[in-house]
Design a protein around this motif. Structure first.
Motif, PDB file in Angstrom:
ATOM      1  N   GLU A 177       0.835  -1.207   0.000  1.00 60.20           N
ATOM      2  CA  GLU A 177       0.000   0.000   0.000  1.00 60.20           C
ATOM      3  C   GLU A 177       0.871   1.260   0.000  1.00 60.20           C
ATOM      4  O   GLU A 177       2.047   1.220   0.338  1.00 60.20           O
ATOM      5  CB  GLU A 177      -0.904   0.020   1.250  1.00 60.20           C
ATOM      6  N   MET A 178       0.240   2.386  -0.330  1.00 62.71           N
ATOM      7  CA  MET A 178       0.921   3.671  -0.251  1.00 62.71           C
ATOM      8  C   MET A 178       1.008   4.056   1.223  1.00 62.71           C
ATOM      9  O   MET A 178      -0.028   4.219   1.888  1.00 62.71           O
ATOM     10  CB  MET A 178       0.132   4.731  -1.024  1.00 62.71           C
ATOM     11  N   PRO A 179       2.207   4.193   1.786  1.00 64.20           N
ATOM     12  CA  PRO A 179       2.344   4.438   3.239  1.00 64.20           C
ATOM     13  C   PRO A 179       1.586   5.664   3.713  1.00 64.20           C
ATOM     14  O   PRO A 179       0.972   5.646   4.774  1.00 64.20           O
ATOM     15  CB  PRO A 179       3.859   4.615   3.428  1.00 64.20           C
ATOM     16  N   GLU A 180       1.592   6.737   2.897  1.00 67.83           N
ATOM     17  CA  GLU A 180       0.957   7.981   3.346  1.00 67.83           C
ATOM     18  C   GLU A 180      -0.571   7.877   3.352  1.00 67.83           C
ATOM     19  O   GLU A 180      -1.264   8.676   3.983  1.00 67.83           O
ATOM     20  CB  GLU A 180       1.393   9.165   2.467  1.00 67.83           C
ATOM     21  N   ALA A 181      -1.111   6.868   2.621  1.00 67.90           N
ATOM     22  CA  ALA A 181      -2.573   6.746   2.532  1.00 67.90           C
ATOM     23  C   ALA A 181      -3.132   5.648   3.434  1.00 67.90           C
ATOM     24  O   ALA A 181      -4.336   5.492   3.551  1.00 67.90           O
ATOM     25  CB  ALA A 181      -2.973   6.466   1.078  1.00 67.90           C
ATOM     26  N   LEU A 182      -2.239   4.879   4.086  1.00 67.05           N
ATOM     27  CA  LEU A 182      -2.712   3.755   4.902  1.00 67.05           C
ATOM     28  C   LEU A 182      -3.583   4.220   6.068  1.00 67.05           C
ATOM     29  O   LEU A 182      -4.605   3.603   6.378  1.00 67.05           O
ATOM     30  CB  LEU A 182      -1.521   2.967   5.445  1.00 67.05           C
ATOM     31  N   GLY A 183      -3.170   5.312   6.721  1.00 62.66           N
ATOM     32  CA  GLY A 183      -3.947   5.830   7.859  1.00 62.66           C
ATOM     33  C   GLY A 183      -5.359   6.188   7.439  1.00 62.66           C
ATOM     34  O   GLY A 183      -6.336   5.866   8.126  1.00 62.66           O
ATOM     35  N   SER A 184      -5.498   6.849   6.283  1.00 60.83           N
ATOM     36  CA  SER A 184      -6.823   7.241   5.781  1.00 60.83           C
ATOM     37  C   SER A 184      -7.666   6.022   5.455  1.00 60.83           C
ATOM     38  O   SER A 184      -8.876   5.995   5.716  1.00 60.83           O
ATOM     39  CB  SER A 184      -6.683   8.114   4.528  1.00 60.83           C
ATOM     40  N   LEU A 185      -7.020   4.996   4.886  1.00 61.93           N
ATOM     41  CA  LEU A 185      -7.741   3.767   4.533  1.00 61.93           C
ATOM     42  C   LEU A 185      -8.277   3.085   5.787  1.00 61.93           C
ATOM     43  O   LEU A 185      -9.442   2.678   5.848  1.00 61.93           O
ATOM     44  CB  LEU A 185      -6.810   2.822   3.758  1.00 61.93           C
ATOM     45  N   GLU A 186      -7.420   2.943   6.793  1.00 63.04           N
ATOM     46  CA  GLU A 186      -7.840   2.292   8.044  1.00 63.04           C
ATOM     47  C   GLU A 186      -8.931   3.111   8.729  1.00 63.04           C
ATOM     48  O   GLU A 186      -9.881   2.559   9.288  1.00 63.04           O
ATOM     49  CB  GLU A 186      -6.632   2.138   8.968  1.00 63.04           C
ATOM     50  N   ARG A 187      -8.783   4.428   8.646  1.00 63.82           N
ATOM     51  CA  ARG A 187      -9.800   5.299   9.237  1.00 63.82           C
ATOM     52  C   ARG A 187     -11.141   5.096   8.537  1.00 63.82           C
ATOM     53  O   ARG A 187     -12.199   5.033   9.177  1.00 63.82           O
ATOM     54  CB  ARG A 187      -9.339   6.754   9.090  1.00 63.82           C
ATOM     55  N   VAL A 245     -12.180   2.393   7.045  1.00 62.10           N
ATOM     56  CA  VAL A 245     -12.745   1.084   7.403  1.00 62.10           C
ATOM     57  C   VAL A 245     -13.532   1.185   8.710  1.00 62.10           C
ATOM     58  O   VAL A 245     -14.647   0.682   8.827  1.00 62.10           O
ATOM     59  CB  VAL A 245     -11.628   0.020   7.530  1.00 62.10           C
ATOM     60  N   VAL A 246     -12.968   1.882   9.710  1.00 66.28           N
ATOM     61  CA  VAL A 246     -13.628   2.013  11.017  1.00 66.28           C
ATOM     62  C   VAL A 246     -14.846   2.938  10.925  1.00 66.28           C
ATOM     63  O   VAL A 246     -15.946   2.576  11.349  1.00 66.28           O
ATOM     64  CB  VAL A 246     -12.644   2.555  12.080  1.00 66.28           C
ATOM     65  N   ILE A 247     -14.658   4.127  10.343  1.00 63.93           N
ATOM     66  CA  ILE A 247     -15.724   5.133  10.332  1.00 63.93           C
ATOM     67  C   ILE A 247     -16.901   4.686   9.477  1.00 63.93           C
ATOM     68  O   ILE A 247     -18.062   4.870   9.850  1.00 63.93           O
ATOM     69  CB  ILE A 247     -15.166   6.492   9.853  1.00 63.93           C
ATOM     70  N   ASN A 248     -16.616   4.078   8.346  1.00 59.94           N
ATOM     71  CA  ASN A 248     -17.685   3.614   7.465  1.00 59.94           C
ATOM     72  C   ASN A 248     -18.539   2.567   8.170  1.00 59.94           C
ATOM     73  O   ASN A 248     -19.775   2.580   8.080  1.00 59.94           O
ATOM     74  CB  ASN A 248     -17.082   3.041   6.178  1.00 59.94           C
ATOM     75  N   ALA A 249     -17.881   1.659   8.888  1.00 61.19           N
ATOM     76  CA  ALA A 249     -18.615   0.618   9.616  1.00 61.19           C
ATOM     77  C   ALA A 249     -19.490   1.236  10.699  1.00 61.19           C
ATOM     78  O   ALA A 249     -20.659   0.872  10.861  1.00 61.19           O
ATOM     79  CB  ALA A 249     -17.631  -0.375  10.233  1.00 61.19           C
ATOM     80  N   ILE A 250     -18.923   2.188  11.446  1.00 56.06           N
ATOM     81  CA  ILE A 250     -19.680   2.810  12.538  1.00 56.06           C
ATOM     82  C   ILE A 250     -20.853   3.622  12.002  1.00 56.06           C
ATOM     83  O   ILE A 250     -21.992   3.473  12.458  1.00 56.06           O
ATOM     84  CB  ILE A 250     -18.757   3.711  13.389  1.00 56.06           C
ATOM     85  N   ASP A 251     -20.605   4.485  11.003  1.00 60.09           N
ATOM     86  CA  ASP A 251     -21.652   5.393  10.525  1.00 60.09           C
ATOM     87  C   ASP A 251     -22.842   4.644   9.944  1.00 60.09           C
ATOM     88  O   ASP A 251     -23.998   4.968  10.225  1.00 60.09           O
ATOM     89  CB  ASP A 251     -21.078   6.356   9.475  1.00 60.09           C
ATOM     90  N   HIS A 252     -22.561   3.628   9.150  1.00 61.58           N
ATOM     91  CA  HIS A 252     -23.637   2.872   8.506  1.00 61.58           C
ATOM     92  C   HIS A 252     -24.556   2.248   9.548  1.00 61.58           C
ATOM     93  O   HIS A 252     -25.782   2.395   9.498  1.00 61.58           O
ATOM     94  CB  HIS A 252     -23.039   1.802   7.586  1.00 61.58           C
ATOM     95  N   HIS A 253     -23.970   1.569  10.505  1.00 59.89           N
ATOM     96  CA  HIS A 253     -24.785   0.837  11.482  1.00 59.89           C
ATOM     97  C   HIS A 253     -25.345   1.760  12.557  1.00 59.89           C
ATOM     98  O   HIS A 253     -26.427   1.495  13.096  1.00 59.89           O
ATOM     99  CB  HIS A 253     -23.957  -0.289  12.108  1.00 59.89           C
ATOM    100  N   GLY A 284     -14.227  -5.485   5.906  1.00 59.93           N
ATOM    101  CA  GLY A 284     -13.590  -4.474   5.064  1.00 59.93           C
ATOM    102  C   GLY A 284     -12.078  -4.432   5.160  1.00 59.93           C
ATOM    103  O   GLY A 284     -11.427  -3.781   4.333  1.00 59.93           O
ATOM    104  N   LEU A 285     -11.505  -5.147   6.140  1.00 55.57           N
ATOM    105  CA  LEU A 285     -10.069  -5.035   6.377  1.00 55.57           C
ATOM    106  C   LEU A 285      -9.240  -5.427   5.163  1.00 55.57           C
ATOM    107  O   LEU A 285      -8.294  -4.740   4.779  1.00 55.57           O
ATOM    108  CB  LEU A 285      -9.689  -5.891   7.598  1.00 55.57           C
ATOM    109  N   PHE A 286      -9.574  -6.566   4.543  1.00 53.34           N
ATOM    110  CA  PHE A 286      -8.800  -7.041   3.379  1.00 53.34           C
ATOM    111  C   PHE A 286      -9.535  -6.821   2.067  1.00 53.34           C
ATOM    112  O   PHE A 286      -9.090  -7.299   1.027  1.00 53.34           O
ATOM    113  CB  PHE A 286      -8.479  -8.536   3.553  1.00 53.34           C
ATOM    114  N   ARG A 287     -10.670  -6.117   2.121  1.00 49.02           N
ATOM    115  CA  ARG A 287     -11.430  -5.892   0.888  1.00 49.02           C
ATOM    116  C   ARG A 287     -11.425  -4.424   0.500  1.00 49.02           C
ATOM    117  O   ARG A 287     -12.301  -3.951  -0.206  1.00 49.02           O
ATOM    118  CB  ARG A 287     -12.872  -6.373   1.076  1.00 49.02           C
ATOM    119  N   SER A 288     -10.471  -3.676   1.018  1.00 48.88           N
ATOM    120  CA  SER A 288     -10.330  -2.272   0.656  1.00 48.88           C
ATOM    121  C   SER A 288      -8.854  -1.987   0.418  1.00 48.88           C
ATOM    122  O   SER A 288      -7.984  -2.663   0.969  1.00 48.88           O
ATOM    123  CB  SER A 288     -10.866  -1.381   1.778  1.00 48.88           C
ATOM    124  N   ALA A 289      -8.589  -0.996  -0.407  1.00 50.57           N
ATOM    125  CA  ALA A 289      -7.202  -0.640  -0.723  1.00 50.57           C
ATOM    126  C   ALA A 289      -7.145   0.830  -1.092  1.00 50.57           C
ATOM    127  O   ALA A 289      -8.159   1.443  -1.426  1.00 50.57           O
ATOM    128  CB  ALA A 289      -6.673  -1.502  -1.866  1.00 50.57           C
TER     129      ALA A 289
END
Length: 989
Positions: free
Chosen positions: A828-838, A840-848, A899-904
């Motif tokens: 992955e692009m190191p500078e974008a990993l934080g945004s990707l992980e963020r 994954v968490v925020i999308n899961a929380i907001d939807h539910h 979403g952990l391994f299904r997003s990039a």
């Protein structure tokens, strides 16, 4: 004697505080005199000195006298200077009085300062705001509207800026960057709704730390605190968006039928009341029969004009009251029901409900006797399942048709009920106004329009249908919080108002705020006359007009308070006919508010205004007005709350000015009609009260105040109960927002993700039986391995779970997942990993979380029915809410795992990850074992000891064509199994 003793000892706690403050006030004045020789720069330097001393360890209490003295001295130096405030030139002429210094001390200590109108609350707030802003944390002041927030921040901003303190103001529609800047200043002014919405946007919608505008919740002063924390607290703050609607709203389709039903009910009630009058006027009147017809009219059309005319006869009114009480007893419930069934629908004004009768149902649906009968889905589904002669597809089609019929009927019943309420209980220019093709709610306590607010549960759409304006789509809640729970987040909360003492119990119970009554700077010489009570509204308004004309002739300005837009317009028309020049301030003329209020004290001025709560502008007397007796405040009706009446009275006699107040009432007023029925009203009417006659006595005032107290207690009980329900959701909100904020502020939310993954793995191991001493079944193991391998590329095998338990297996499995994730990180692009992980968490929380809010709202509406089963709805709500919350957190954890391994970060990174994992799977995959998901991890821990890695041909899975035999069931549709649950909570889980 008892009354005398109570008065003798009342207010001792107030006096105790005042005694404590007196030496501090003397010290402040002494210091202020010593600051007078200083130059402006030397005084300004005091701010930096105070900040340095606070950092060195001194407390705010220790520097309070010096800080207050600096503010008072700065105000003295500004005297005579002219400033532009909201486009108007104002000359500064204010220096803090001693009572204002005491008020400032009360605010600093986290109390409510009750200060009469005109005592300078705006200036008082500068003292504690300056002091509490010195520690570098954002101090805030909340006002009732945008105009006052802007005016006060600009006006008082001159004082803060002089002392080197920055001040900002939050306004509606302000850009996010500007909001961030305003919160970054030392002191911030704004409205309760803007502060609350910013909190919701920061915690429930922002996806980056840069998007969040607020700082911590440190010190807040709420101006007109009773208006904001009591009256407005009944309406939660909600950020919403359009809800996904599967079918068209039925209001437009059903409106013509309800329209016709209303017309028929009106004709029926007119006939009933005419017959009653005829029966009563006969030589040998059938009093009982007439009373029943009058009662039917009252149930079917409470504000029927002919009925109200009959009520003017004391004997007939007494007769109706007697029958009303008899019929509402348990012995006559059946008879009362029969009376209601002769109407098309019945209205309960107190409960704000309208219910169709069988006659009304038949009139609306003459061709369909079952139109208002909900299908019994459980029985229907059970019978269909027993029918072996029907194919599976035909059976499912029948079930789906039954579900659709159930949904349509329930929607129609609900829409008809709301349309009935809209027609019979919600009056135009009373509860709402129509402006620019939109239905705008009028705040019953302030008389102001509340833009953007909508009644829930389809009621607003029903009113829109009634008024023939565009029906807006139902909304879905994205984030919500009550005013009470928002302000309880502050470390220090204080407030100012002219009327808090009557609500002291509520402030103490809910906010832990004590009320401190501050004496006036000059004695109040206002004269409060006894209320005048008339038989009809017509008589009352005629008396009000005569009184206004008399005051107008002697040049005395008059401020007339009304409770609704309709009343203000009726009075305005009467004054026009009398030739009295006047101005009107109500929800329709909200923009001219400050200008109209400012002119209200000029000689000969007549101003009609809806409730004067929190208007925020002083009425200064014009030339010659003091000699004419000062401002004359006339109330045309008592409000349900004594506070609103006190606020209206408080508009006159500021700073020792003369003033006069008087209330005019009629037996047709809502308060008298609904809450004094069968009591004072009947006793008054029993006498020889004639049309146009005026009653006046102190005892009558007390009776009315006792009725107001009952209503206040009832409203407080409702608010407290609502808060108890919201406290449950508030605890859940804190947990969810805590996780969300942690993800936003973490540079890499990886730890949060794996914490959730670990909880989910442990939970599924427990469900599979690994925490049970009875052991696990082969099917449970297969199910768990299938889930793990479908979510994480680790190719877990049954033998790796042998002889393990939750405590030993969970860390091993999580470690394998982390190893696989390390492969993903490497591509992955190191500078974008934080945004990707963020994401994954925020999308899961907001939807539910949004789905959870909708479900909790539905639960809150329906939980009251549990009381019929002798269960406490609040306890049931807490129990159900806990179950819902567990389900929410399970869904959030599951989506994070999914979403952990299904997003990039981009497509190339995703393809690279798949290529590495697939290559590793072919080179180190276990012998004779297919790869569960087509990819697996590159770890060698899956190999048996001593085994060599042998190249293996990649497996090709057979292509499977999926054919749907049954119709698709939506996630929120009822489950076809007949359980009554939503599909997502049953077989779709």
């Amino acid at each position: 004697m008892i009354s005398f003793l109570l008065k003798r000892f009342s207010g001792r706690h107030y006096k105790k505080f005042l005694e404590k403050c007196r030496p501090v006030v003397a010290r402040i004045n002494e210091l202020e005199q010593s600051y007078q020789p200083l130059t402006d720069d030397q005084l300004r330097a005091k701010t930096d000195e105070f900040r340095a001393r606070l950092k060195a360890g001194e407390t705010l209490d220790q520097i309070l006298p010096e800080a207050f003295a600096a503010v008072k001295n700065a105000a003295r130096r500004l005297c005579g200077r002219t400033f532009v405030v909201c486009g108007q030139e104002l000359t500064w002429d204010m220096v803090h009085f001693d009572v204002q210094l005491i008020g400032g001390m009360a605010l600093h200590e986290g109390k409510i300062s009750e200060m009469a109108t005109g005592e300078g609350k705006t200036l008082v707030a500068t003292l504690p705001l300056y002091l509490n802003a010195l520690n570098g944390r954002n101090a805030q002041l909340v006002t009732v509207n945008d105009y006052l927030a802007r005016r006060d921040s600009e006006w008082m901003g001159n004082l803060y800026n002089f002392l080197g303190i920055t001040v900002g103001c939050i306004q509606q529609q302000m850009e996010s960057d500007l909001r961030h800047e305003m919160y970054g200043r030392d002191i911030t002014y704004g409205t309760a709704s803007e502060f609350g919405f910013d909190y919701l946007r920061d915690n429930g919608m922002a996806t980056r730390a840069e998007d969040q505008v607020q700082r911590d919740h440190w010190f807040c002063i709420v101006d007109e605190i009773d208006s904001i924390l009591v009256d407005e607290a009944r309406t939660p703050l909600i950020i919403s968006g359009p809800a996904p609607i599967e079918r068209e709203q039925p209001f437009t389709r059903l409106k013509p039928g309800v329209d016709q039903l209303m017309a028929e009910q009106t004709r029926l009630c007119n006939r009933l009341v005419s017959e009653a009058k005829e029966m009563l006027e006969r030589p040998n009147p059938d009093r009982q029969g007439a009373a029943r017809k009058m009662l039917q009219t009252k149930i079917g059309h409470p504000k029927n004009k002919q009925l109200l005319r009959l009520m003017e006869n004391p004997e007939w009114r007494k007769l109706l009251d007697k029958v009303d009480v008899e019929m509402n007893s348990d012995l006559n419930k059946g008879e009362l029901y029969a009376l209601k069934e002769e109407l098309f629908f019945s209205i309960d004004e107190r409960q704000h409900q309208a219910d169709l009768s069988e006659l009304g149902r038949r009139r609306l649906r003459p061709d369909d006797p079952d139109a208002f009968v909900l299908p019994d889905l459980a029985t229907e589904f059970s019978e269909l399942d027993k029918d072996n002669g029907m194919s599976l597809e035909a059976r499912e089609q029948r079930k789906l048709a039954s579900q659709q019929r159930y949904a349509t009927i329930s929607e129609d019943i609900h829409a008809i009920s709301q349309l009935l309420r809209a027609y019979s209980l919600y009056e135009r220019d009373v509860e709402y106004v129509v402006q620019e093709g939109k239905v705008m709610i009028v705040d019953e306590n302030t008389g102001r329009v509340m833009p953007g607010r909508r009644w829930s549960d389809g009621l607003h759409q029903a009113v829109e249908a009634k008024e023939n304006v565009m029906i807006e789509r139902e909304t879905r809640t994205y984030a919500t919080i009550t005013i009470q729970n928002y302000f309880r987040m502050y470390e220090k909360l204080a407030g100012m108002t002219g009327t808090a003492e009557t609500e002291a119990t509520e402030f103490q119970d809910i906010y832990r705020l004590s009320v401190q009554v501050i004496p006036t700077n000059k004695p109040c010489i206002r004269i409060d006359r006894n209320d005048s009570i008339f038989k009809t509204r017509r008589d009352k308004f005629a008396a009000v007009v005569r009184e206004i004309e008399a005051a107008n002739k002697r040049g005395q300005p008059v401020l007339v308070g009304t409770v609704s837009v309709e009343s203000s317009e009726v009075l305005s028309r009467m004054l026009k006919r009398s030739g009295v020049i006047h101005t009107v301030l109500n929800a329709k003329y909200h923009q001219q508010e400050a200008e109209i209020v400012t002119r209200a004290g000029q000689r000969g001025a007549v101003t009609i205004a809806t409730n004067m709560a929190g208007r925020g502008t002083d009425i200064k007397l014009g030339e010659g007005v003091r000699e004419a007796g000062g401002l004359y405040v006339v109330g045309t009706e008592r409000h349900e709350s004594r506070r609103i009446d006190r606020q209206l009275r408080g508009r006159c006699s500021r700073q020792g000015d003369p003033g006069l107040t008087k209330f005019y009432l009629s037996l047709e007023d809502d308060l008298m009609r609904l809450f004094l029925q069968g009591n004072l009203a009947s006793k008054l009417m029993e006498g020889s009260m004639k049309e146009g006659e005026e009653l006046e006595h102190p005892w009558l005032n007390r009776s009315i105040e006792s009725a107001q107290k009952k209503v206040e207690q009832q409203n407080y009980a409702q608010r407290k109960r609502l808060l108890q329900y919201d406290d449950v959701l508030n605890q859940q909100r804190e947990v969810v927002y805590g996780i969300r904020n942690a993800a936003i502020h973490a540079e890499r939310p990886k730890a949060i993700i794996f914490e959730q993954v670990e909880e989910e793995v442990a939970s599924r191991l427990d469900a599979a039986g690994y925490g049970d001493r009875h052991g696990v079944s082969e099917a449970a193991v297969e199910s768990f391995i299938g889930w793990v391998n479908s979510h994480f590329p680790i190719s877990l095998k049954p033998e790796e779970l042998a002889n393990g338990d939750i405590s030993s297996l969970t860390p091993k499995i999580v470690e394998r997942i982390k190893t696989a994730y390390a492969v993903k990180e490497s591509v992955e692009m190191p500078e974008a990993l934080g945004s990707l992980e963020r994401y994954v968490v925020i999308n899961a929380i907001d939807h539910h979380w949004q789905e959870h809010l909708t479900e909790m709202e539905e639960l809150r509406k329906s939980i009251g029915l549990r009381s019929y089963g002798q269960k406490d709805p609040l306890q049931e709500y807490k129990s159900e809410a806990y179950t819902y919350f567990e389900e929410l957190m399970n869904n959030v954890r599951l989506q994070i795992c999914t979403g952990l391994f299904r997003s990039a970060t981009n497509l190339q990174s995703f393809e690279n990850m798949l290529a590495i994992l697939a290559r590793n799977a072919r080179t180190v995959g276990p012998e004779n074992a297919p790869v569960a998901t087509g990819v697996s991890t590159g770890t060698t821990s899956a190999l048996p000891p001593g085994a060599a890695a042998a190249p293996e041909r990649e497996l090709e899975l057979p292509k499977v064509t999926i054919r749907r035999e049954l119709p698709k069931v939506g996630r929120n549709d009822p489950c076809p199994c007949g359980s009554g649950k939503k599909y997502k909570h049953c077989h779709g889980a």
